[in-house]
Enzyme design. Sequence first.
Site, short mmCIF file in Angstrom:
data_model
loop_
_atom_site.label_atom_id
_atom_site.label_comp_id
_atom_site.label_asym_id
_atom_site.label_seq_id
_atom_site.Cartn_x
_atom_site.Cartn_y
_atom_site.Cartn_z
N SER A 33 5.15 10.71 -1.74
CA SER A 33 6.24 10.44 -0.82
C SER A 33 5.44 10.29 0.62
CB SER A 33 7.31 11.62 -0.44
OG SER A 33 8.07 11.93 -1.77
N HIS A 49 -7.41 -3.52 -1.96
CA HIS A 49 -8.41 -3.47 -0.84
C HIS A 49 -8.28 -2.12 0.11
CE1 HIS A 49 -12.21 -4.68 0.82
NE2 HIS A 49 -11.74 -5.33 1.91
N SER A 98 -6.74 -9.70 9.65
CA SER A 98 -6.53 -8.42 10.08
C SER A 98 -4.91 -8.13 10.37
CB SER A 98 -7.29 -7.98 11.26
OG SER A 98 -7.08 -6.71 11.85
N ASP A 111 3.88 14.35 -3.78
CA ASP A 111 3.11 14.29 -2.84
C ASP A 111 2.69 12.49 -2.87
OD1 ASP A 111 1.77 13.58 -5.31
OD2 ASP A 111 0.15 15.09 -4.99
N LEU A 140 -2.23 11.46 1.53
CA LEU A 140 -0.97 10.85 2.35
C LEU A 140 0.01 10.32 1.14
CD1 LEU A 140 0.81 10.25 4.59
CD2 LEU A 140 -0.63 7.98 4.86
#
Length: 783
Positions: free
Chosen positions: A717, A197, A357, A715, A137
């Site tokens: 982006s 992380h 979270s 890639d 991604l």
Amino acid sequence: MAKHTFSVLETFLIFLLVMMTAITVALLTLLFITSGTIENHKDSGFPVTESPQATQSIPATQSPLATQDSTVPQGSTLTQTLTATQGSPVTTTPEPPLFQNFSGYHIGVGRADCTGQVADIIMMGYGKSGQNAQGLLTRLYSRAFVMAEPDGSNRMVFVSVDIGMVSQRMRLEVLNRLQQKYGSLYRRDNVILSGTHTHSAPAGYFQYTVFVIASEGFSNRTFEYMVTGILKSIEIAHTNMKPGKIFINKGNVDGTQINRSPYSYLQNPPSERARYSSNTDKEMVVLKMVDLNGDDLGLISWFAIHPVSMNNTNHLVNSDNMGYASYLFEQDKNTGYLPGQGPFVAAFASSNLGDVSPNILGPHCVNTGESCENVNSTCPIGGPTMCMATGPGQDMLDSTQIIGRTLYQKAKELYALASQELTGPVISAHQWVNMTDVTVLLNSTHAVKTCKPALGYSFAAGTIDGAGTFNFTQGTTVADPFWETIRDQILGKPSDEIKECHKPKPVLVHTGELSKPHPWHPDIVDVQIITLGSLAITAIPGELTTMSGRRLREAIKTEFATYGMQNMTVVISGLSNVYTHYVTTYEEYQVQRYEAASTIYGPHTLSAYIQLFRVLAKAIATDTVANLSRGPEPPFFKQLIIPLIPNIADKAPMGKNFGDVLQPLNPKYSVGDVAEVTFVGANPKNSAENRTHQTFLTVEKYENSSMGWQVVHNDASWETRFYWHKGLLGHSNATIQWHIPDTAQPGIYRIRYFGHIRKQDFLKPAVILSFESTSSAFEVATT
């Protein structure tokens, strides 16, 4: 506690698990025995010796890919490019002269690719078997900041890396190579390596057995890629140093966090909790770096949030919410550059995120929709595996962008308003400590000790961000005879000493007493503080919970003040230098939710760290750093378990070539559509070892003015996706998507694919061949 009962099916599945585990352990042992040293055995087939490309020197208008000849036909081309088999000789780089007559600091910033392999490797973070990388991604980056006093005598390096956490082996290797190149300029005491992380980065770069097993082996390919990326970012920052000023600002960020273990937090004393308005730390600390003309150089932001907006069903390598914040800030400052390029560097670094979270809608049972915000995070139907928290978006990608954009917007506001200048010396203090044997003085009459590492039952339960398997439950304080029997048969029995030391944690895995093929957890860890004027950066080798971070910051600040350094700002830099899981408060430890069960050195871990960091703070304040002992040096293991996934030659279908289009694009798209094309592919992990191409894809627009193709996306982006579909016997496909944004200009576009194949002829060594391919042209209309 109710007795654990199992159906016939469950018993059979558990029996299969035990047999599979036994076989796996046997195979891992065999692989270890048959593997050579890392120097002599590279899992990649060829050692990777090229450094990752510098990613901030070429504007999009000058990109080599952006000037491709307009006559390149649709289809693929194949070129043979062998990986280098011999590294460059070690040289020591002389220190360039520094301009000294100014007030401020010498500042250098650098960014380099550290993505590693994006296929045939497990992702690091959730510990979920089967969550292997299957594409990309966004690229992962190492972002480095070098800051030195005007005369250059004292300096520091802070590096934030888009990975799950920094491993001890990685840090030791980086320090060794820095010493070879720069001599004593960059050392264990003045270099901090911190992981953001993200849970969507490759695993495989660890040396301790727990993490090697979780990674399904040690990948030298990914280890080398990450190490060289970190080094490259430091080299760029070192080379680009210039006189400048650093400003600090702070502010609260709302709407991005929840505490995922509120029941644990409530165990802390009411008087302590009353001092704070929230059960998470909402403060963001921002450093603004400019040159003497006021031109922007870079930013470091510290904020406590887990980068787990992308959940454990994701298979695309990416930098999650913190990486998206960096992406937005850098794109904002680096106008005209492609993502991952440009001179401005923005790092969104981790802090005390242990129980924090980003999935702010909270935990709900995925099968019924009802809330599972309870002591054990469990559902009436399906148990704890059904209890999951969700983010604010329509899906995990949308949630990632919502949280990341909020962080970016707050950082941008704080950056613009930053006016408090940092001034003063750069001082660093570091020790290696055996965390399994620290005596902690609680008061004048009472002392306690840390423990050999061990993981509790609730570790296996996971969290509301990613549940475990087999219905282990958070909050377990009593051992289960069934699992004890399985553990004892496979790993042996834990000693009474380790069980007693860790109480009330019931020991599931006594990692501190396991040493085959190597120790399962580290004994020797780094403790480190670097002060930059009135700022103290505290490098923590793990994940502090909210209250743990507050106590540590307060203790360090008080220690500084006691010895004359008033009004210090103390930031927690999490997941730094070596990974040791979690650190809870003593009170939180008593109820044994996930974070407490993962506090591997026992109930007094936080007290030990407070004591150790106070020693460092006092040494800095009293100018006695030189008197600190180095401590016991950590090991560097050379024989590690190789990956379980073998390297095989890539194959194209009969009558096809690599890069041939299998599913073509449509002739026309509109803004908001997804342009998708599928090619005959090759394993992307080959591109982590031969880096002829620096991207898997480009989206290019035809420019009439230049009669050529201009790269508008790569890639890195967030508008593009690279999916790899693995077939049988070396066959695979690659699908590239472009999610056409509202900002896309109307015109003619094409998509290009860049890859590498592994060619293996009989009785010959494997070679890596690069290839590229081009789609047909297509039109994008705004309406």
